[in-house]
Write a protein that holds these residues in place. Sequence first.
Motif, PDB file in Angstrom:
ATOM      1  N   TYR A  20       0.879  -1.175   0.080  1.00 17.15           N
ATOM      2  CA  TYR A  20      -0.022   0.102   0.055  1.00 17.15           C
ATOM      3  C   TYR A  20       0.832   1.352   0.040  1.00 17.15           C
ATOM      4  O   TYR A  20       1.672   1.497   0.878  1.00 17.15           O
ATOM      5  CB  TYR A  20      -0.939   0.044   1.154  1.00 17.15           C
ATOM      6  CG  TYR A  20      -1.798  -1.117   1.378  1.00 17.15           C
ATOM      7  CD1 TYR A  20      -2.279  -1.891   0.487  1.00 17.15           C
ATOM      8  CD2 TYR A  20      -2.472  -1.380   2.713  1.00 17.15           C
ATOM      9  CE1 TYR A  20      -2.931  -3.165   0.685  1.00 17.15           C
ATOM     10  CE2 TYR A  20      -3.214  -2.259   2.771  1.00 17.15           C
ATOM     11  CZ  TYR A  20      -3.788  -3.249   1.930  1.00 17.15           C
ATOM     12  OH  TYR A  20      -4.557  -4.019   1.794  1.00 17.15           O
ATOM     13  N   LYS A  22      -0.264   4.639  -0.206  1.00 10.58           N
ATOM     14  CA  LYS A  22      -0.825   5.736   0.494  1.00 10.58           C
ATOM     15  C   LYS A  22      -2.382   5.465   1.009  1.00 10.58           C
ATOM     16  O   LYS A  22      -2.850   4.616   0.286  1.00 10.58           O
ATOM     17  CB  LYS A  22      -0.926   7.199  -0.132  1.00 10.58           C
ATOM     18  CG  LYS A  22      -1.631   7.075  -1.392  1.00 10.58           C
ATOM     19  CD  LYS A  22      -1.502   8.639  -2.217  1.00 10.58           C
ATOM     20  CE  LYS A  22      -2.147   8.733  -3.322  1.00 10.58           C
ATOM     21  NZ  LYS A  22      -3.328   8.774  -3.322  1.00 10.58           N
ATOM     22  N   GLN A  27      -9.671   5.431   5.109  1.00  5.82           N
ATOM     23  CA  GLN A  27      -8.357   5.400   5.974  1.00  5.82           C
ATOM     24  C   GLN A  27      -8.199   6.457   6.422  1.00  5.82           C
ATOM     25  O   GLN A  27      -7.754   6.692   7.615  1.00  5.82           O
ATOM     26  CB  GLN A  27      -7.223   4.369   5.150  1.00  5.82           C
ATOM     27  CG  GLN A  27      -7.661   3.022   4.881  1.00  5.82           C
ATOM     28  CD  GLN A  27      -6.693   2.365   3.944  1.00  5.82           C
ATOM     29  OE1 GLN A  27      -5.875   2.666   3.394  1.00  5.82           O
ATOM     30  NE2 GLN A  27      -6.820   0.697   3.647  1.00  5.82           N
ATOM     31  N   GLY A  47     -14.580  -2.241  -1.307  1.00  8.01           N
ATOM     32  CA  GLY A  47     -13.129  -2.134  -2.176  1.00  8.01           C
ATOM     33  C   GLY A  47     -12.610  -0.788  -1.999  1.00  8.01           C
ATOM     34  O   GLY A  47     -11.812  -0.443  -2.673  1.00  8.01           O
ATOM     35  N   THR A  48     -12.826  -0.005  -0.918  1.00  6.55           N
ATOM     36  CA  THR A  48     -11.943   1.215  -0.901  1.00  6.55           C
ATOM     37  C   THR A  48     -11.050   1.261   0.567  1.00  6.55           C
ATOM     38  O   THR A  48     -10.737   2.280   0.757  1.00  6.55           O
ATOM     39  CB  THR A  48     -12.963   2.464  -0.641  1.00  6.55           C
ATOM     40  OG1 THR A  48     -13.906   1.992   0.524  1.00  6.55           O
ATOM     41  CG2 THR A  48     -13.724   2.902  -1.940  1.00  6.55           C
ATOM     42  N   GLY A  49     -10.937   0.038   0.979  1.00  5.49           N
ATOM     43  CA  GLY A  49     -10.028  -0.092   1.711  1.00  5.49           C
ATOM     44  C   GLY A  49     -10.455  -0.210   3.469  1.00  5.49           C
ATOM     45  O   GLY A  49      -9.645   0.160   4.245  1.00  5.49           O
ATOM     46  N   THR A  51     -11.348  -2.331   5.292  1.00  7.71           N
ATOM     47  CA  THR A  51     -10.942  -3.400   6.301  1.00  7.71           C
ATOM     48  C   THR A  51      -9.796  -2.820   6.927  1.00  7.71           C
ATOM     49  O   THR A  51      -9.481  -2.956   8.260  1.00  7.71           O
ATOM     50  CB  THR A  51     -10.400  -4.623   5.385  1.00  7.71           C
ATOM     51  OG1 THR A  51     -11.615  -4.986   4.703  1.00  7.71           O
ATOM     52  CG2 THR A  51     -10.250  -6.150   6.477  1.00  7.71           C
ATOM     53  N   ASP A 309     -12.569 -11.055  -2.544  1.00  4.78           N
ATOM     54  CA  ASP A 309     -11.499 -10.025  -2.317  1.00  4.78           C
ATOM     55  C   ASP A 309     -10.555 -10.781  -3.359  1.00  4.78           C
ATOM     56  O   ASP A 309      -9.522 -11.152  -2.760  1.00  4.78           O
ATOM     57  CB  ASP A 309     -11.009  -9.697  -0.998  1.00  4.78           C
ATOM     58  CG  ASP A 309      -9.936  -8.623  -1.343  1.00  4.78           C
ATOM     59  OD1 ASP A 309      -9.773  -8.032  -2.445  1.00  4.78           O
ATOM     60  OD2 ASP A 309      -9.230  -8.272  -0.395  1.00  4.78           O
ATOM     61  N   ARG A 337     -11.107  -2.794  -7.776  1.00 10.48           N
ATOM     62  CA  ARG A 337     -10.679  -2.512  -6.595  1.00 10.48           C
ATOM     63  C   ARG A 337      -9.049  -2.031  -6.285  1.00 10.48           C
ATOM     64  O   ARG A 337      -8.326  -2.026  -7.181  1.00 10.48           O
ATOM     65  CB  ARG A 337     -10.551  -4.070  -5.653  1.00 10.48           C
ATOM     66  CG  ARG A 337     -11.885  -4.382  -5.381  1.00 10.48           C
ATOM     67  CD  ARG A 337     -11.837  -5.884  -5.027  1.00 10.48           C
ATOM     68  NE  ARG A 337     -11.993  -5.881  -3.606  1.00 10.48           N
ATOM     69  CZ  ARG A 337     -12.887  -5.994  -2.879  1.00 10.48           C
ATOM     70  NH1 ARG A 337     -14.083  -5.856  -3.241  1.00 10.48           N
ATOM     71  NH2 ARG A 337     -12.872  -6.060  -1.619  1.00 10.48           N
ATOM     72  N   ALA A 338      -9.261  -0.759  -5.413  1.00 12.04           N
ATOM     73  CA  ALA A 338      -8.003  -0.319  -5.083  1.00 12.04           C
ATOM     74  C   ALA A 338      -7.186   0.191  -6.268  1.00 12.04           C
ATOM     75  O   ALA A 338      -6.008  -0.361  -6.463  1.00 12.04           O
ATOM     76  CB  ALA A 338      -7.172  -1.074  -3.954  1.00 12.04           C
TER      77      ALA A 338
HETATM   78  P1  AMP Z   1     -11.535  -3.466   1.350  1.00 14.51           P
HETATM   79  O1  AMP Z   1     -12.518  -2.541   0.988  1.00 14.51           O
HETATM   80  O2  AMP Z   1     -11.365  -3.496   2.628  1.00 14.51           O
HETATM   81  O3  AMP Z   1     -12.210  -4.850   0.976  1.00 14.51           O
HETATM   82  O4  AMP Z   1     -10.233  -3.677   0.547  1.00 14.51           O
HETATM   83  C1  AMP Z   1     -10.146  -3.587  -0.792  1.00 14.51           C
HETATM   84  C2  AMP Z   1      -8.920  -3.773  -1.297  1.00 14.51           C
HETATM   85  O5  AMP Z   1      -8.081  -2.754  -1.316  1.00 14.51           O
HETATM   86  C3  AMP Z   1      -8.108  -4.969  -0.750  1.00 14.51           C
HETATM   87  O6  AMP Z   1      -7.694  -5.630  -1.735  1.00 14.51           O
HETATM   88  C4  AMP Z   1      -7.067  -4.391  -0.030  1.00 14.51           C
HETATM   89  O7  AMP Z   1      -5.897  -4.995  -0.113  1.00 14.51           O
HETATM   90  C5  AMP Z   1      -6.771  -3.164  -0.855  1.00 14.51           C
HETATM   91  N1  AMP Z   1      -6.316  -1.895  -0.222  1.00 14.51           N
HETATM   92  C6  AMP Z   1      -6.591  -1.644   1.068  1.00 14.51           C
HETATM   93  N2  AMP Z   1      -6.158  -0.515   1.492  1.00 14.51           N
HETATM   94  C7  AMP Z   1      -5.169  -0.080   0.321  1.00 14.51           C
HETATM   95  C8  AMP Z   1      -4.276   1.052   0.280  1.00 14.51           C
HETATM   96  N3  AMP Z   1      -4.033   2.106   1.128  1.00 14.51           N
HETATM   97  N4  AMP Z   1      -3.653   0.927  -1.009  1.00 14.51           N
HETATM   98  C9  AMP Z   1      -3.911   0.169  -1.952  1.00 14.51           C
HETATM   99  N5  AMP Z   1      -4.785  -1.062  -1.610  1.00 14.51           N
HETATM  100  C10 AMP Z   1      -5.440  -1.136  -0.736  1.00 14.51           C
END
Ligand code: AMP
Length: 412
Positions: A20, A22, A27, A47-49, A51, A309, A337-338
């Motif tokens: 990651y 940034k 977050q 999908g915006t991180g 978790t 995921d 995603r991401a």
């Molecule tokens: P989530 O919304 O938590 O399901 O995360 C979606 C995807 O984004 C997952 O594959 C994470 O590993 C990835 N992800 C989470 N945080 C970041 C970040 N800061 N930069 C890039 N990818 C991320």
Amino acid sequence: MFEQFDLDQALLGAINNIGYKKPTSIQELALPAAMAGKDVLASAPTGTGKTAAFILPAAQHLLDYPRTKPGFPRVLILTPTRELAIQIHEQSEKLTALTKIKSAVMTGGVNYGSHKDILTTTTDILVATPGRLLEYIESEQFDVRDIEILIIDEADRMLDLGFSETINRIVGEARWRKQTMLFSATLAGSGVIKFSKELLNEPVFLEANPSRKEKAKTHQWIHLADSRDHKVALLLNILKQEDVKRTVVFANKRETVQYLSGKLYAEEVPCAWLEGKMPQDKRTSAVERLRNSAVNVLVATDVAARGLDIDDITHVINFDMPRKADIYLHRIGRTGRAGNKGTAISLVEAHDMGVISKIERFVDERLQRRVIEELRPKNKEARVPQKKAKVKRSAAQKKAKAKKQSKKGKKK
Ligand code: AMP
């Protein structure tokens, strides 16, 4: 930069190892509030991180206040589906890989014996689906009174699935907690705010405002179709196109998943399938086959929509339209995603037009209509309006036409 937050070197190291660069917008918002120990009510599209937005502050808390004696978990994450639980657990393990924090996952659909470790040894972060956890609590095999941080993920979905009573009972047991965070894809109109009032104490309200880059990554369009057979023909055509690499096809019913998988095999498009009533080992292996590229297509009901995921899903195809706009958003959240580019294609019959309007209002954009020439819809309601070249008529021609029409009318 993740360095802007007061995170332990071990967490920063793991973030760096995962790659990651940034923080995402959720977050940026959630980390400071959560790390200050505040209750959080967050709306964040899938999908915006999100978790990492709740795991990182929870892990930081565990590092700040190390455990003094072995015992039951101190962080509890409740989530609606098994798949999602497994994925959150995986992310938790990755993010805490350089620490001594121990994560575990507890879900239904696996036999009781496999939870023995969690019940008998020390775990710090537990990811669980509500039903099975409550069974253990009620049979006094498990205790959530040591929970310091409670996180409820996908709260809107939990309510949709009828988990509110179960959650309330678990939350009642976890009454000594210091902090509660509730994440939901949508807050508006889903009953989440009302539900959260009992659970949260003066929460900070956070609404992820995904950056343009995060938002613009999913390209969406629809194909109008006359019938189910027409949709099958469209689906096969799309799946055979070159850039369709790793695809999830959504259907509303189990029977349709089975029917489509058969059709795809008959056309030599190997696929895996996933639906709610499958045994857990079959579900896990279906997801695994897509993940390790044994197949490029996974046909699924909405059970899959929450948890998946898998990186690099290039396309989401709605073979059936979901009944609600928020489910549409969850489905298309599987792709793009991401920062990766994604495509969401919907196959739409005349009776789906109502939900299309709802979705268009919800996402605040008109979904582009596309046509595959050899599969152009015939049905009138479903026909894509073709642009007619405007024929310019002279005044005399118009008069003649009007006369002809009025004659026709008289004959009738
Ligand atoms: P989530 O919304 O938590 O399901 O995360 C979606 C995807 O984004 C997952 O594959 C994470 O590993 C990835 N992800 C989470 N945080 C970041 C970040 N800061 N930069 C890039 N990818 C991320």
